[in-house]
Design a protein around this motif. Sequence first.
Motif, PDB file in Angstrom:
ATOM      1  N   TYR A  86      49.626  41.878  47.667  1.00  0.00           N
ATOM      2  CA  TYR A  86      48.905  40.662  48.039  1.00  0.00           C
ATOM      3  C   TYR A  86      48.879  39.724  46.830  1.00  0.00           C
ATOM      4  N   TRP A  87      49.036  38.431  47.139  1.00  0.00           N
ATOM      5  CA  TRP A  87      49.123  37.409  46.100  1.00  0.00           C
ATOM      6  C   TRP A  87      48.188  36.258  46.391  1.00  0.00           C
ATOM      7  N   GLY A  88      47.655  35.681  45.315  1.00  0.00           N
ATOM      8  CA  GLY A  88      46.900  34.453  45.452  1.00  0.00           C
ATOM      9  C   GLY A  88      47.827  33.261  45.553  1.00  0.00           C
ATOM     10  N   GLN A  89      47.227  32.085  45.688  1.00  0.00           N
ATOM     11  CA  GLN A  89      48.013  30.861  45.869  1.00  0.00           C
ATOM     12  C   GLN A  89      48.486  30.279  44.539  1.00  0.00           C
ATOM     13  N   PHE A 127      50.526  37.288  37.011  1.00  0.00           N
ATOM     14  CA  PHE A 127      51.920  36.911  36.814  1.00  0.00           C
ATOM     15  C   PHE A 127      51.985  35.410  36.590  1.00  0.00           C
ATOM     16  N   ARG A 128      53.118  34.941  36.125  1.00  0.00           N
ATOM     17  CA  ARG A 128      53.303  33.503  35.999  1.00  0.00           C
ATOM     18  C   ARG A 128      54.738  33.136  36.349  1.00  0.00           C
ATOM     19  N   GLN A 129      54.894  31.900  36.755  1.00  0.00           N
ATOM     20  CA  GLN A 129      56.224  31.400  37.083  1.00  0.00           C
ATOM     21  C   GLN A 129      56.339  29.954  36.637  1.00  0.00           C
ATOM     22  N   ALA A 130      57.259  29.730  35.730  1.00  0.00           N
ATOM     23  CA  ALA A 130      57.555  28.386  35.253  1.00  0.00           C
ATOM     24  C   ALA A 130      58.701  27.801  36.083  1.00  0.00           C
ATOM     25  N   CYS A 141      47.450  35.773  40.592  1.00  0.00           N
ATOM     26  CA  CYS A 141      46.932  37.128  40.538  1.00  0.00           C
ATOM     27  C   CYS A 141      47.441  37.886  41.761  1.00  0.00           C
ATOM     28  N   ALA A 142      47.465  39.194  41.628  1.00  0.00           N
ATOM     29  CA  ALA A 142      48.029  40.035  42.677  1.00  0.00           C
ATOM     30  C   ALA A 142      47.315  41.375  42.717  1.00  0.00           C
ATOM     31  N   VAL A 143      47.357  41.995  43.885  1.00  0.00           N
ATOM     32  CA  VAL A 143      46.730  43.290  44.121  1.00  0.00           C
ATOM     33  C   VAL A 143      47.797  44.293  44.541  1.00  0.00           C
ATOM     34  N   SER A 144      47.698  45.492  43.994  1.00  0.00           N
ATOM     35  CA  SER A 144      48.620  46.552  44.378  1.00  0.00           C
ATOM     36  C   SER A 144      47.920  47.559  45.280  1.00  0.00           C
ATOM     37  N   ASN A 145      48.582  47.924  46.373  1.00  0.00           N
ATOM     38  CA  ASN A 145      48.076  48.940  47.294  1.00  0.00           C
ATOM     39  C   ASN A 145      48.470  50.350  46.880  1.00  0.00           C
ATOM     40  N   ARG A 146      49.243  50.481  45.801  1.00  0.00           N
ATOM     41  CA  ARG A 146      49.769  51.806  45.426  1.00  0.00           C
ATOM     42  C   ARG A 146      48.637  52.734  45.008  1.00  0.00           C
ATOM     43  N   PRO A 147      48.699  53.986  45.454  1.00  0.00           N
ATOM     44  CA  PRO A 147      47.645  54.964  45.121  1.00  0.00           C
ATOM     45  C   PRO A 147      47.838  55.517  43.712  1.00  0.00           C
ATOM     46  N   SER A 148      47.350  54.789  42.732  1.00  0.00           N
ATOM     47  CA  SER A 148      47.518  55.215  41.345  1.00  0.00           C
ATOM     48  C   SER A 148      46.282  54.865  40.542  1.00  0.00           C
ATOM     49  N   THR A 149      46.046  55.652  39.497  1.00  0.00           N
ATOM     50  CA  THR A 149      44.949  55.326  38.584  1.00  0.00           C
ATOM     51  C   THR A 149      45.431  54.447  37.438  1.00  0.00           C
ATOM     52  N   GLN A 167      42.237  38.881  50.369  1.00  0.00           N
ATOM     53  CA  GLN A 167      42.366  37.468  50.023  1.00  0.00           C
ATOM     54  C   GLN A 167      42.044  37.291  48.549  1.00  0.00           C
ATOM     55  N   LEU A 168      42.876  36.517  47.876  1.00  0.00           N
ATOM     56  CA  LEU A 168      42.733  36.275  46.450  1.00  0.00           C
ATOM     57  C   LEU A 168      42.683  34.775  46.203  1.00  0.00           C
TER      58      LEU A 168
END
Length: 126
Positions: free
Chosen positions: A115-118, A37-40, A96-104, A3-4
């Motif tokens: 996952y994304w916030g509102q 990220f942003r969206q106009a 804001c967003a979270v990535s599950n990808r296994p990367s450094t 949750q974000l």
Amino acid sequence: QVQLVESGGGLVQAGGSLRLSCAASGRTFSNYAMGWFRQAPGKEREIVAAISRSGGSIGYGDFVKGRFTISRDNAKNTVYLQMNSLKPEDTAVYYCAVSNRPSTGYFISLVDYDYWGQGTQVTVSS
């Protein structure tokens, strides 16, 4: 599940500053790369800034040009976006967003985020 919750948006005059925060819960925050990220209205969502899970790698959208700074505090499960020298064209909903990808590293593409916030509205007046 993650949750974000974003906060810190608002109305500011051109040239002003805002600091956005994104609080995460649900999983071990330090395991995941994060992004803003942003969206106009009428435009596609675009990358603003991204940060690796350790905070050691950072990337920005081309339009940022040194005005914004992304950071994270893994002890507080929070990622920040400090925005300075704001312009009317920065007006958008910021996510804001979270990535599950296994990367450094970090990710700049929407498809790499799970996952994304509102979102929080940022309005810059001229």
